[in-house]
Design an enzyme around this catalytic site. Structure first.
Site, PDB file in Angstrom:
ATOM      1  CG  HIS A 172      -0.206   0.100   2.534  1.00  0.00           C
ATOM      2  ND1 HIS A 172      -0.007  -0.979   3.360  1.00  0.00           N
ATOM      3  CD2 HIS A 172       0.397   1.144   3.165  1.00  0.00           C
ATOM      4  CE1 HIS A 172       0.664  -0.615   4.426  1.00  0.00           C
ATOM      5  NE2 HIS A 172       0.934   0.674   4.327  1.00  0.00           N
TER       6      HIS A 172
HETATM    7  P1  TYD Z   1      -1.570  -2.955   7.719  1.00  0.00           P
HETATM    8  O1  TYD Z   1      -1.234  -1.510   7.757  1.00  0.00           O
HETATM    9  O2  TYD Z   1      -2.289  -3.487   6.530  1.00  0.00           O
HETATM   10  O3  TYD Z   1      -0.233  -3.809   7.940  1.00  0.00           O
HETATM   11  P2  TYD Z   1       1.031  -3.987   6.982  1.00  0.00           P
HETATM   12  O4  TYD Z   1       1.130  -2.785   6.131  1.00  0.00           O
HETATM   13  O5  TYD Z   1       2.168  -4.126   7.905  1.00  0.00           O
HETATM   14  O6  TYD Z   1       0.869  -5.226   6.204  1.00  0.00           O
HETATM   15  O7  TYD Z   1      -2.400  -3.271   9.035  1.00  0.00           O
HETATM   16  C1  TYD Z   1      -2.807  -4.580   9.396  1.00  0.00           C
HETATM   17  C2  TYD Z   1      -4.019  -4.461  10.312  1.00  0.00           C
HETATM   18  O8  TYD Z   1      -3.697  -3.764  11.510  1.00  0.00           O
HETATM   19  C3  TYD Z   1      -5.169  -3.704   9.650  1.00  0.00           C
HETATM   20  O9  TYD Z   1      -6.379  -4.352  10.030  1.00  0.00           O
HETATM   21  C4  TYD Z   1      -5.113  -2.346  10.299  1.00  0.00           C
HETATM   22  C5  TYD Z   1      -4.525  -2.613  11.660  1.00  0.00           C
HETATM   23  N1  TYD Z   1      -3.714  -1.493  12.166  1.00  0.00           N
HETATM   24  C6  TYD Z   1      -4.132  -0.780  13.273  1.00  0.00           C
HETATM   25  O10 TYD Z   1      -5.211  -1.024  13.846  1.00  0.00           O
HETATM   26  N2  TYD Z   1      -3.353   0.240  13.732  1.00  0.00           N
HETATM   27  C7  TYD Z   1      -2.168   0.549  13.142  1.00  0.00           C
HETATM   28  O11 TYD Z   1      -1.464   1.482  13.594  1.00  0.00           O
HETATM   29  C8  TYD Z   1      -1.747  -0.198  11.992  1.00  0.00           C
HETATM   30  C9  TYD Z   1      -0.454   0.102  11.291  1.00  0.00           C
HETATM   31  C10 TYD Z   1      -2.545  -1.221  11.538  1.00  0.00           C
END
Ligand code: TYD
Length: 136
Positions: free
Chosen positions: A50
């Site tokens: 993303h």
């Molecule tokens: P995501 O940002 O998609 O993780 P990555 O980029 O590391 O693969 O986040 C994974 C899950 O965690 C998603 O459901 C959102 C949640 N999340 C939070 O609740 N708070 C946060 O600060 C972050 C970064 C993610």
């Protein structure tokens, strides 16, 4: 312009080990509103996939190693993070993918804003359109 930069933090080492301090607005170019960390990732997993609209982040691998692929819509770079005194700054409009997490790796992320799902661009085609507007 690529909104990505490696940053070296000062590591204080003595007979007792190493200490690294990071101050928001001083060692990194934003005030830190949020810290999160990623652990226990299987080695075949790719995370991220993303970009963000406004968010600034610094990624620091506190233990083990992880590779981070960053892409600005035209060019990409792959950085290996494997030191607790090195950070990878990633600004807005940069697509990122974290992969090759080593066993026991700990990836800490310092972020400029609270979590906001509306700040994410998770659709790759949508990202390509936004990157063109942002970087052109
Ligand atoms: P995501 O940002 O998609 O993780 P990555 O980029 O590391 O693969 O986040 C994974 C899950 O965690 C998603 O459901 C959102 C949640 N999340 C939070 O609740 N708070 C946060 O600060 C972050 C970064 C993610």
């Amino acid at each position: 312009m690529f909104q990505v930069a490696l940053m070296k933090f000062k590591e204080l080492s003595d007979g007792r080990g190493n200490l690294t301090a990071i101050e928001g607005g001083a060692d990194i170019p934003f005030d830190i509103k949020r810290v999160y960390y990623i652990t226990r990732v299987q080695e075949d997993v790719v995370r991220g996939m993303h970009s963000h609209i406004k968010l600034h982040q610094v990624l620091i691998c506190l233990n083990g190693s992880v590779k981070v692929k960053v892409f600005n819509g035209e060019e990409y770079e792959i950085h290996t993070l494997d030191r607790a005194d090195i950070g990878l700054y990633i600004g807005p409009a940069v697509w990122r993918e974290m992969h090759d997490f080593s066993e026991q790796s700990v990836l800490m992320v310092l972020a400029s804003e609270y979590y906001d799902e509306k700040d994410y661009i998770r659709d790759y085609n949508e990202y390509l359109k936004q990157a063109k507007i942002y970087f052109d």
